[in-house]
Design a protein around this motif. Structure first.
Motif, PDB file in Angstrom:
ATOM      1  N   ASP A 143       0.827  -1.252  -0.164  1.00  0.00           N
ATOM      2  CA  ASP A 143       0.031  -0.228  -0.024  1.00  0.00           C
ATOM      3  C   ASP A 143       0.963   1.331  -0.036  1.00  0.00           C
ATOM      4  OD1 ASP A 143      -2.224  -1.652  -0.049  1.00  0.00           O
ATOM      5  OD2 ASP A 143      -2.605  -1.551   2.134  1.00  0.00           O
ATOM      6  N   GLY A 144       1.958   1.332   0.641  1.00  0.00           N
ATOM      7  CA  GLY A 144       2.798   2.523   0.818  1.00  0.00           C
ATOM      8  C   GLY A 144       3.458   2.748  -0.607  1.00  0.00           C
ATOM      9  N   LEU A 145       3.625   1.566  -1.402  1.00  0.00           N
ATOM     10  CA  LEU A 145       4.392   1.849  -2.682  1.00  0.00           C
ATOM     11  C   LEU A 145       3.338   1.935  -3.730  1.00  0.00           C
ATOM     12  CD1 LEU A 145       6.966  -1.368  -2.395  1.00  0.00           C
ATOM     13  CD2 LEU A 145       7.469   1.280  -2.432  1.00  0.00           C
ATOM     14  N   HIS A 146       1.969   2.133  -3.368  1.00  0.00           N
ATOM     15  CA  HIS A 146       1.121   2.270  -4.265  1.00  0.00           C
ATOM     16  C   HIS A 146       0.878   0.887  -5.148  1.00  0.00           C
ATOM     17  CE1 HIS A 146       0.597   6.062  -2.727  1.00  0.00           C
ATOM     18  NE2 HIS A 146       1.862   6.572  -3.005  1.00  0.00           N
ATOM     19  N   HIS A 147       1.210  -0.240  -4.797  1.00  0.00           N
ATOM     20  CA  HIS A 147       1.032  -1.494  -5.718  1.00  0.00           C
ATOM     21  C   HIS A 147      -0.042  -2.221  -5.103  1.00  0.00           C
ATOM     22  CE1 HIS A 147       5.680  -1.377  -6.669  1.00  0.00           C
ATOM     23  NE2 HIS A 147       5.086  -0.693  -7.156  1.00  0.00           N
ATOM     24  N   ASN A 148      -0.724  -2.846  -5.878  1.00  0.00           N
ATOM     25  CA  ASN A 148      -1.863  -3.708  -5.719  1.00  0.00           C
ATOM     26  C   ASN A 148      -1.221  -4.929  -4.518  1.00  0.00           C
ATOM     27  OD1 ASN A 148      -3.860  -2.065  -7.013  1.00  0.00           O
ATOM     28  ND2 ASN A 148      -3.275  -3.257  -9.002  1.00  0.00           N
ATOM     29  N   TYR A 149      -2.329  -5.053  -3.717  1.00  0.00           N
ATOM     30  CA  TYR A 149      -1.766  -6.477  -2.808  1.00  0.00           C
ATOM     31  C   TYR A 149      -2.481  -7.474  -3.411  1.00  0.00           C
ATOM     32  CZ  TYR A 149      -2.152  -9.387   1.274  1.00  0.00           C
ATOM     33  OH  TYR A 149      -2.192 -10.456   1.958  1.00  0.00           O
ATOM     34  N   LEU A 150      -1.552  -8.471  -3.962  1.00  0.00           N
ATOM     35  CA  LEU A 150      -1.937  -9.365  -4.576  1.00  0.00           C
ATOM     36  C   LEU A 150      -2.271 -10.856  -3.967  1.00  0.00           C
ATOM     37  CD1 LEU A 150       0.327  -8.661  -7.747  1.00  0.00           C
ATOM     38  CD2 LEU A 150      -2.113  -8.085  -7.567  1.00  0.00           C
ATOM     39  N   LEU A 151      -1.762 -10.873  -2.562  1.00  0.00           N
ATOM     40  CA  LEU A 151      -1.698 -12.160  -1.906  1.00  0.00           C
ATOM     41  C   LEU A 151      -3.188 -12.387  -1.195  1.00  0.00           C
ATOM     42  CD1 LEU A 151       1.898 -12.120  -0.210  1.00  0.00           C
ATOM     43  CD2 LEU A 151       1.109 -12.963  -2.521  1.00  0.00           C
ATOM     44  N   GLY A 152      -4.023 -11.241  -0.993  1.00  0.00           N
ATOM     45  CA  GLY A 152      -5.382 -11.456  -0.360  1.00  0.00           C
ATOM     46  C   GLY A 152      -5.933 -12.446  -0.974  1.00  0.00           C
ATOM     47  N   MET A 153      -6.208 -12.424  -2.336  1.00  0.00           N
ATOM     48  CA  MET A 153      -6.998 -13.406  -3.191  1.00  0.00           C
ATOM     49  C   MET A 153      -6.530 -14.697  -3.510  1.00  0.00           C
ATOM     50  SD  MET A 153      -6.436 -11.372  -6.876  1.00  0.00           S
ATOM     51  CE  MET A 153      -6.526 -10.038  -6.217  1.00  0.00           C
ATOM     52  N   ARG A 154      -5.294 -15.127  -2.712  1.00  0.00           N
ATOM     53  CA  ARG A 154      -4.547 -16.116  -2.860  1.00  0.00           C
ATOM     54  C   ARG A 154      -4.322 -16.816  -1.651  1.00  0.00           C
ATOM     55  NH1 ARG A 154      -0.838 -14.968  -8.171  1.00  0.00           N
ATOM     56  NH2 ARG A 154      -2.148 -13.547  -9.372  1.00  0.00           N
ATOM     57  N   LEU A 155      -5.048 -16.651  -0.583  1.00  0.00           N
ATOM     58  CA  LEU A 155      -4.407 -16.999   0.758  1.00  0.00           C
ATOM     59  C   LEU A 155      -4.245 -18.561   0.840  1.00  0.00           C
ATOM     60  CD1 LEU A 155      -6.656 -14.574   3.115  1.00  0.00           C
ATOM     61  CD2 LEU A 155      -4.101 -14.524   2.680  1.00  0.00           C
ATOM     62  N   GLY A 156      -4.825 -19.135   0.355  1.00  0.00           N
ATOM     63  CA  GLY A 156      -4.829 -20.758   0.227  1.00  0.00           C
ATOM     64  C   GLY A 156      -3.444 -20.965  -0.406  1.00  0.00           C
ATOM     65  N   TRP A 157      -3.110 -20.359  -1.284  1.00  0.00           N
ATOM     66  CA  TRP A 157      -1.745 -20.304  -2.052  1.00  0.00           C
ATOM     67  C   TRP A 157      -0.515 -20.086  -1.016  1.00  0.00           C
ATOM     68  CZ3 TRP A 157       1.213 -16.278  -4.330  1.00  0.00           C
ATOM     69  CH2 TRP A 157       2.419 -16.531  -5.111  1.00  0.00           C
ATOM     70  N   VAL A 158      -0.740 -18.942  -0.283  1.00  0.00           N
ATOM     71  CA  VAL A 158       0.295 -18.331   0.601  1.00  0.00           C
ATOM     72  C   VAL A 158       0.217 -19.121   1.832  1.00  0.00           C
ATOM     73  CG1 VAL A 158       0.710 -16.468   2.315  1.00  0.00           C
ATOM     74  CG2 VAL A 158      -0.432 -16.000   0.134  1.00  0.00           C
TER      75      VAL A 158
END
Length: 254
Positions: A143-158
């Protein structure tokens, strides 16, 4: 009414309940003041490493970039926890404190399974703590870098990557402590050789990925070099585990 007393020989010959063996091994994990201090400081060390490897990132534009620091955090941030595991496994053979356990319960496989159950509990706690904290910190940085957080939709993978990476580091510590039944020797190998392998793997992944213990976790994270390295690494470390168990069955406890 006459009370029947079990003869000492018969009591000694009886099998201790498995849960009791697990409880004994669990107490050994925190058996000394130094063990308690190390485990108490371990969460502070883990969180500190997480902050270092998440909040200092400058490029989190892809899911691979966002999950990459997790693999480093798991290997380095949990070193203190796994140091107590090494002391539990290797220290018993070095100081012959395994003798009372084997006198009460001669089956070395049951003894190993009891230790394995304790290590499974350690793995579960480490996995959950890492899985809960890491996404929060990496999201803050993204968020601080203004990049989309991409792990939230892949929590099973994480979660899968976290589980596998933590299991492989724990397995590495277990194998080393079984093959080197000396606390100082095992800790030296684990704290020096394994991190060096990580650095070497980053420099020459095609070569050192063949023997790097966490190669399968990097592969699952989408950062692996290829199937050849992943399969070679798994075969090598599972073979070492089999050899370590073979040695365990024949090791002199005297």
């Amino acid at each position: 009414m006459t009370q029947v007393h079990t003869p000492p020989v018969q009591r000694a010959a009886g099998r201790s309940p498995f849960w009791r063996l697990v409880a004994v091994e669990l107490r050994k994990l925190v058996g000394t003041r130094s063990d308690k201090l190390v485990l108490a400081f371990a969460p502070v060390f883990l969180v500190g490493l997480m902050l270092l490897f998440t909040l200092t990132q400058t490029n989190l534009a892809s899911a691979g970039k966002q999950i990459g620091p997790l693999l480093i955090v798991v290997q380095l941030g949990l070193l203190l926890v796994f140091a107590t595991v090494i002391k539990l496994v290797a220290g018993e053979w070095q100081y012959k404190s395994v003798q009372p356990t084997l006198l009460v319960q001669p089956s070395r496989m049951r003894y190993f399974l009891a230790q394995g159950t304790v290590l499974g509990a350690v793995w579960l706690v480490c996995t959950l703590v890492t899985f809960i904290l890491f996404p929060l910190l990496i999201k803050s940085t993204a968020d601080g870098l203004h990049h989309n957080y991409l792990l939230g939709m892949r929590l099973g993978w994480v979660l899968g990557v976290t589980m596998l990476a933590t299991a492989l580091v724990l397995l590495t510590a277990l194998i080393i402590s079984l093959l080197v039944p000396n606390t100082g020797g095992s800790l030296t190998v684990f704290f020096i050789v394994v991190p060096i392998l990580m650095v070497a793997r980053m420099a020459l992944p095609e070569v050192f990925g063949l023997i790097y213990p966490l190669e399968a976790a990097w592969h699952l994270a989408g950062l692996g070099t290829g199937w050849a390295q992943t399969i070679s690494s798994l075969v090598l470390w599972l073979s070492l585990l089999g050899f370590a168990l073979f040695r365990l069955q024949r090791r002199d406890a005297g």
